[in-house]
Design a protein around this motif. Structure first.
Motif, PDB file in Angstrom:
ATOM      1  N   GLY A  32       5.973 -13.870  -7.760  1.00 38.23           N
ATOM      2  CA  GLY A  32       5.957 -12.524  -8.442  1.00 38.23           C
ATOM      3  C   GLY A  32       6.898 -11.500  -7.788  1.00 38.23           C
ATOM      4  N   LEU A  33       6.894 -10.539  -8.371  1.00 33.40           N
ATOM      5  CA  LEU A  33       7.433  -9.617  -8.124  1.00 33.40           C
ATOM      6  C   LEU A  33       5.942  -8.719  -7.986  1.00 33.40           C
ATOM      7  N   GLN A  57      14.248 -18.953  -2.684  1.00 32.83           N
ATOM      8  CA  GLN A  57      16.090 -18.770  -2.942  1.00 32.83           C
ATOM      9  C   GLN A  57      16.169 -18.237  -3.960  1.00 32.83           C
ATOM     10  N   HIS A  58      15.343 -18.763  -5.445  1.00 33.18           N
ATOM     11  CA  HIS A  58      15.819 -17.725  -6.602  1.00 33.18           C
ATOM     12  C   HIS A  58      15.762 -16.470  -6.338  1.00 33.18           C
ATOM     13  N   VAL A  59      14.565 -16.008  -6.095  1.00 38.93           N
ATOM     14  CA  VAL A  59      14.455 -14.606  -6.069  1.00 38.93           C
ATOM     15  C   VAL A  59      14.983 -13.795  -5.242  1.00 38.93           C
ATOM     16  N   GLN A  60      15.808 -13.972  -4.036  1.00 40.51           N
ATOM     17  CA  GLN A  60      17.223 -13.495  -3.397  1.00 40.51           C
ATOM     18  C   GLN A  60      17.859 -13.588  -4.424  1.00 40.51           C
ATOM     19  N   ALA A  61      18.260 -14.833  -5.217  1.00 35.56           N
ATOM     20  CA  ALA A  61      19.683 -14.962  -6.424  1.00 35.56           C
ATOM     21  C   ALA A  61      19.331 -13.555  -6.784  1.00 35.56           C
ATOM     22  N   ARG A  76       0.614  -1.180   0.093  1.00 38.30           N
ATOM     23  CA  ARG A  76      -0.002   0.276   0.165  1.00 38.30           C
ATOM     24  C   ARG A  76       1.309   1.424  -0.022  1.00 38.30           C
ATOM     25  N   ARG A  77       2.083   1.011   0.241  1.00 36.64           N
ATOM     26  CA  ARG A  77       3.238   2.406   0.481  1.00 36.64           C
ATOM     27  C   ARG A  77       3.957   2.850  -0.720  1.00 36.64           C
ATOM     28  N   GLY A  78       3.242   1.613  -1.767  1.00 37.48           N
ATOM     29  CA  GLY A  78       4.631   2.077  -2.952  1.00 37.48           C
ATOM     30  C   GLY A  78       5.439   0.786  -3.197  1.00 37.48           C
ATOM     31  N   GLY A  79       5.458  -0.050  -2.423  1.00 36.56           N
ATOM     32  CA  GLY A  79       6.979  -1.171  -2.217  1.00 36.56           C
ATOM     33  C   GLY A  79       6.492  -2.089  -2.642  1.00 36.56           C
ATOM     34  N   LEU A  80       7.576  -2.600  -3.229  1.00 43.76           N
ATOM     35  CA  LEU A  80       8.111  -3.830  -3.925  1.00 43.76           C
ATOM     36  C   LEU A  80       7.432  -5.631  -3.072  1.00 43.76           C
ATOM     37  N   VAL A  81       6.787  -6.374  -3.273  1.00 42.88           N
ATOM     38  CA  VAL A  81       6.463  -7.361  -2.441  1.00 42.88           C
ATOM     39  C   VAL A  81       6.979  -8.783  -3.792  1.00 42.88           C
ATOM     40  N   PRO A  89       4.898  -9.289 -12.610  1.00 44.71           N
ATOM     41  CA  PRO A  89       5.490 -10.362 -13.190  1.00 44.71           C
ATOM     42  C   PRO A  89       6.266 -11.393 -13.025  1.00 44.71           C
ATOM     43  N   SER A  90       6.917 -12.076 -12.899  1.00 44.50           N
ATOM     44  CA  SER A  90       7.824 -13.088 -12.138  1.00 44.50           C
ATOM     45  C   SER A  90       8.910 -12.500 -11.985  1.00 44.50           C
ATOM     46  N   ALA A  91       9.473 -12.910 -10.502  1.00 44.62           N
ATOM     47  CA  ALA A  91      10.113 -12.324  -9.655  1.00 44.62           C
ATOM     48  C   ALA A  91      11.726 -12.307 -10.033  1.00 44.62           C
TER      49      ALA A  91
END
Ligand code: AMP
Ligand code: MG
Length: 350
Positions: free
Chosen positions: A42-43, A160-164, A28-33, A146-148
């Motif tokens: 998803g990103l 873990q894939h997202v983190q990398a 809600r604050r405009g961040g990415l999760v 989209p995909s993260a």
């Protein structure tokens, strides 16, 4: 592993509402999760906030012409993002939502243009992952996602894939375990008289034709006609995301059919004998054939498409992590149930 975004683990069967609300507040604050779905991670950003959606493109390095999918908690919320909701949309929503199917329909005016890359149509989906659904209900706005992964990389099926890939570019990563489907959703364009499959996935053309039987709407794919019971010869508008190199590991990818096993074995022997470090380390994803690899990894892939899809991206990520410079992949059979996987493998080899 690099320092990066906090990763919060959630029980997929019983997501902690405090953690879910924390993620919703960040959105809600405009961040990415980054969040789990049953297809891939998803990103996410608030789809109604153009600045937040623009941040997705910056984080991924994704070109602005490539639209993202709007995720919603149910068909009623999907309908609010559209100007027209044909009977075929009801059929597909009833048959496949929540699930790995995205429909493209004329967009509602209040949805910012950046979410659809300036197109007059929006792609909407109700994901089947309990963490995604809990997040969508808590946040109360559609989530553009989209995909993260960074643009052109293999999509993530674990936190873990997202983190990398994006750990330093995202506010928070929700870990809901490995994605159960494992490749991106089937995308069906319902803006014209036919249902046009823009991107194949694990919901097959035959599944879609069955859900639409009796509706008078024919199912086509951008390349092949599956069923045709209505007039409509206008060429399908190709999905902007489909033209580029996508879903690709860093290594070169060679695809081969099972009959070509002797040729591939010979080509590998030549490549390895040259002792060129650029072709030195090989990963092979095999289903029915065998290859001997003195210096490499053989991954035995499942015989069944759903299980294959669940394992494919993890195998490609593992090959990247092992610094493979060549990935040799046995092509699955040429039938409808494998169409989504054959599509992703063809893209990986470009
Ligand atoms: P990704 O989230 O990386 O799986 O990419 C989303 C994909 O959804 C895009 O690459 C397109 O294939 C498709 N898509 C999203 N929005 C639209 C749209 N408005 N029209 C057609 N296809 C779309
Ligand atoms: Mg993607």
């Amino acid at each position: 592993m690099m320092a990066g975004a906090p990763v919060l683990r959630l029980d997929p069967d019983n997501p902690d509402p405090v953690v879910v609300e924390h993620a919703a507040a960040l959105l809600r604050r405009g961040g990415l999760v980054a969040f789990p779905t049953e297809t891939v991670y998803g990103l996410g950003a608030n789809a109604l906030d153009p600045i937040a959606v623009a941040a997705i493109y910056t984080a991924k390095g994704r070109p602005a012409w490539n639209p993202v999918i709007a995720h919603v908690p149910d068909a009623a919320a999907a309908r609010l993002l559209t100007r027209q909701w044909p009977p075929a949309a009801d059929c597909l929503a009833a048959a496949f939502w929540p699930g790995p199917l995205t429909v493209v329909l004329p967009k509602a005016a209040h949805l910012p243009d950046v979410a659809t890359a300036g197109l007059d149509a929006v792609a909407v989906r109700v994901p089947a992952h309990p963490v995604a659904l809990a997040l969508l209900r808590a946040v109360g706005v559609p989530i553009a996602a989209p995909s993260a992964n960074r643009f052109t990389q293999v999509s993530p099926t674990t936190a873990q894939h997202v983190q990398a890939s994006l750990g330093d570019r995202v506010g928070l990563i929700l870990d809901g375990g490995p994605s159960r489907v494992g490749i991106e959703s089937t995308v069906v364009d319902l803006t014209g008289p036919d249902a046009v499959i823009l991107r194949p996935g694990m919901i097959s053309a035959a599944d879609i034709a069955l859900a639409l039987r009796g509706s008078g709407v024919a199912v086509r794919s951008v390349t092949t006609t599956v069923r045709h019971d209505a007039a409509g010869d206008a060429p399908a508008q190709r999905s902007p995301g489909m033209a580029d190199r996508h879903y690709a590991p860093r290594a070169d990818v060679w695809l081969f059919d099972p009959e070509q096993q002797p040729e591939i074995a010979a080509a590998l022997t030549v490549a390895l004998a040259a002792r060129n470090p650029a072709t030195g380390r090989v990963t092979a994803l095999l289903r029915t054939t065998t290859l001997s690899l003195p210096d490499g990894t053989i991954v035995r892939m499942p015989d069944e498409p759903a299980a294959y899809a669940r394992e494919l991206y993890a195998a490609l990520h593992a090959a990247d992590a092992a610094d493979a410079s060549l990935i040799v992949i046995e092509r699955p059979p040429d039938d409808d149930r494998w169409a989504g996987l054959r599509d992703r493998l063809a893209r990986a080899s470009r």
